[in-house]
Write an enzyme that holds these catalytic residues in place. Structure first.
Site, short mmCIF file in Angstrom:
data_model
loop_
_atom_site.label_atom_id
_atom_site.label_comp_id
_atom_site.label_asym_id
_atom_site.label_seq_id
_atom_site.Cartn_x
_atom_site.Cartn_y
_atom_site.Cartn_z
N LYS A 23 0.82 -1.23 0.00
CA LYS A 23 0.00 0.00 0.00
C LYS A 23 0.84 1.26 0.00
CE LYS A 23 0.51 -1.98 4.07
NZ LYS A 23 0.19 -3.22 4.73
N GLY A 59 -6.14 -6.35 4.29
CA GLY A 59 -5.78 -7.77 4.28
C GLY A 59 -6.73 -8.61 3.45
N ILE A 83 -10.00 -8.79 3.36
CA ILE A 83 -11.34 -8.29 2.98
C ILE A 83 -11.28 -7.78 1.53
CG2 ILE A 83 -13.18 -6.63 3.50
CD1 ILE A 83 -11.98 -6.32 6.32
N GLY A 100 3.57 -11.21 12.81
CA GLY A 100 3.66 -10.86 11.38
C GLY A 100 2.64 -9.82 10.94
N LYS A 112 -3.61 3.26 3.06
CA LYS A 112 -4.80 2.51 2.60
C LYS A 112 -5.95 3.46 2.30
CE LYS A 112 -3.36 -1.50 5.32
NZ LYS A 112 -3.30 -2.03 6.69
#
Ligand code: NDP
Ligand code: HSE
Length: 434
Positions: A107, A136, A138, A189, A207
């Site tokens: 992003k 992520g 979605i 992570g 984002k």
């Protein structure tokens, strides 16, 4: 004979690269059944091809040379998952120059360098997939670009940084320490290579830049996004918020107001009865309101290897469909051409506010503070003072009715100069009806 396979190369075998490769290998059968063609993982490039990633990669796939993959004429889609700007951007541009489609979860790269990448892709007639760059797992890019294409967007509110939401959730539910939870998010992570991107609102702003561009047709405008992170929010604020009936969330907001677009990221007090206040842990949620569809809400894991890999693979398959059918490639949806929207100055936004003053517990303190608030047209909705101290400061919490950001900034600057105010005042914007 009709073509029945699409060859993929991944650069970057870290968290997302591993998730993506694992899905392509372990779910190959279901993917090919649904897609109607085979998606073949041909190469993975990383500096480290020895470390155990927890699953078996067929022989001959791993390489330390990104060039080997970028220059392989058999590879149709290059997936950039190294992160950062350089050499990620160079890999993308080289792949495009070689006529390959590209997919990324980066992003930061799309938000800041996207215009150049999309222009290069347009010229070469290849696609840029970036579903994994926002929220992520979605599929919010698909929602904005395809599912809700018929709508004028009214407003979008998102929890779109998993790490910050994870930290705020643990601070709220377990009274956990900020630093310790951040370390845990890094271990899992979720965090960026530079975790200040997560906690200072920068990742959410990257984002939101992409979301606002798709929703309102404005150019990618990262520099103009207002960015404020969660580092000044304390356990005390979380407790006060709870007492007042709110949760504190890092919200990314974009909405159309009087022909302008607001684009802002900041901690926000969200009423307990709003669904978005219940989104906890690494989960993300995005509320999208369109003029035709009304209110919609999208929820899922916003970070991590497999959820993000799921979004990367979705882009690979979509691009594969174009390749196999010889059809028309998807438009990126990122364009500012012909749009008259301007981005609203932060000083012009209107909101309700929470102020936590650190003030001396003396007669007259509240009247001095409320006098300045009144002078700037800021009307008080409620006040809480906890504790008593003859010598040190006590927190004095004020909730306001709707006020203008510009006025709030001026009032707080003046209040912070008062001798009875001993620390910089904490300001949190508050959502919800009056
Ligand atoms: P990682 O650091 O886990 O993985 C990046 C991998 O790329 C590492 O193995 C790294 O090696 C390797 N690498 C770096 N530079 C090169 C190079 N020049 N040539 C070959 N390999 C290289 O990052 P993530 O997987 O977490 O993130 C990747 C991208 O996905 C980023 O853009 C991130 O913002 C984005 N993203 C991440 C999510 C997540 O949950 N983690 C979710 C959504 C998006 P080395 O370790 O040696 O540097
Ligand atoms: N660091 C990001 C997050 C990864 O925590 O949301 C997903 O984009």
């Amino acid at each position: 004979m009709a073509r029945n396979r699409v060859n993929v190369g991944i650069i970057g075998f870290g968290t997302v690269g591993s998730g993506t490769a694992r899905i392509l290998l372990e779910n190959a059968e279901i993917i090919s059944k649904r897609a109607g063609f085979n998606v073949v993982l041909k190469k993975i490039a990383d500096r480290d091809i020895v470390r155990d990633r927890g699953f078996t990669v067929p022989d001959g796939i791993l390489t330390t040379s990104a060039d080997e993959l970028l220059n392989d004429p058999d590879i149709d889609v290059v997936v950039e998952l190294v992160g950062g700007i350089h050499p990620a951007k160079d890999f993308m541009l080289q792949a495009i120059a070689n006529g390959k489609h590209v997919v990324t979860a980066n992003k930061a790269l799309i938000a800041t360098e996207g215009a150049e990448i999309f222009a290069a892709a347009d010229e070469k007639g290849v696609e840029v997939g970036f579903e994994a760059a926002v929220a992520g797992g979605i599929p919010i890019i698909k929602v904005l670009r395809e599912g809700l294409i018929a709508n004028n967007m009214v407003a979008i509110y998102g929890i779109i940084n998993g790490t910050s939401n994870y930290i705020l959730t643990k601070m709220t539910s377990e009274k956990a320490d900020f630093g310790a939870v951040l370390k845990e998010a890094q271990r899992l992570g979720y965090a960026e290579a530079d975790p200040t991107f997560d906690i200072e609102g920068i990742d959410s702003a990257h984002k939101l830049t992409i979301i606002a561009s798709l929703a309102y047709g404005i150019p990618l405008s990262f520099e103009q996004v207002y960015k404020e992170g969660i580092t000044r929010v304390t356990a005390e604020d979380i407790d006060f918020a709870s007492e007042l009936g709110y949760k504190i969330k890092l919200l990314a907001i974009t909405k159309a107001v009087n022909g302008q677009v607001e684009v802002r990221v900041h901690p926000t007090m969200v009423p307990n009865d709003y669904l978005i206040s219940k989104i906890d842990g690494v989960f993300n949620a995005i509320y999208v309101e369109g003029d035709a569809v009304g209110s919609t809400l999208y929820y899922g894991r916003g970070a991590g290897d497999m959820p993000t890999g799921s979004a990367v693979v979705a882009d690979i398959v979509d691009i594969g469909r174009t390749i196999i059918s010889g059809g028309v490639r998807r438009a990126s949806g990122i364009s500012g051409a012909g749009n008259t929207y301007v981005i609203r100055a932060m000083g012009d936004i209107e909101s309700k506010y929470y102020f936590r003053f650190s003030a001396l517990d003396k007669p007259g303190t509240l009247s001095k503070i409320s006098g300045i608030l009144g002078k700037y047209n800021i009307s008080i909705a409620s006040v809480i003072q906890k504790g008593r101290s003859a010598s040190s400061s006590v927190p004095l919490v004020v909730l306001t009715h709707s006020a203008r950001e510009k006025d709030v900034a001026s009032a707080i600057a003046e209040i912070d100069e008062l001798p009875v105010v001993v620390q910089k005042t904490l300001v949190i914007r508050v959502e919800g009806k009056e």
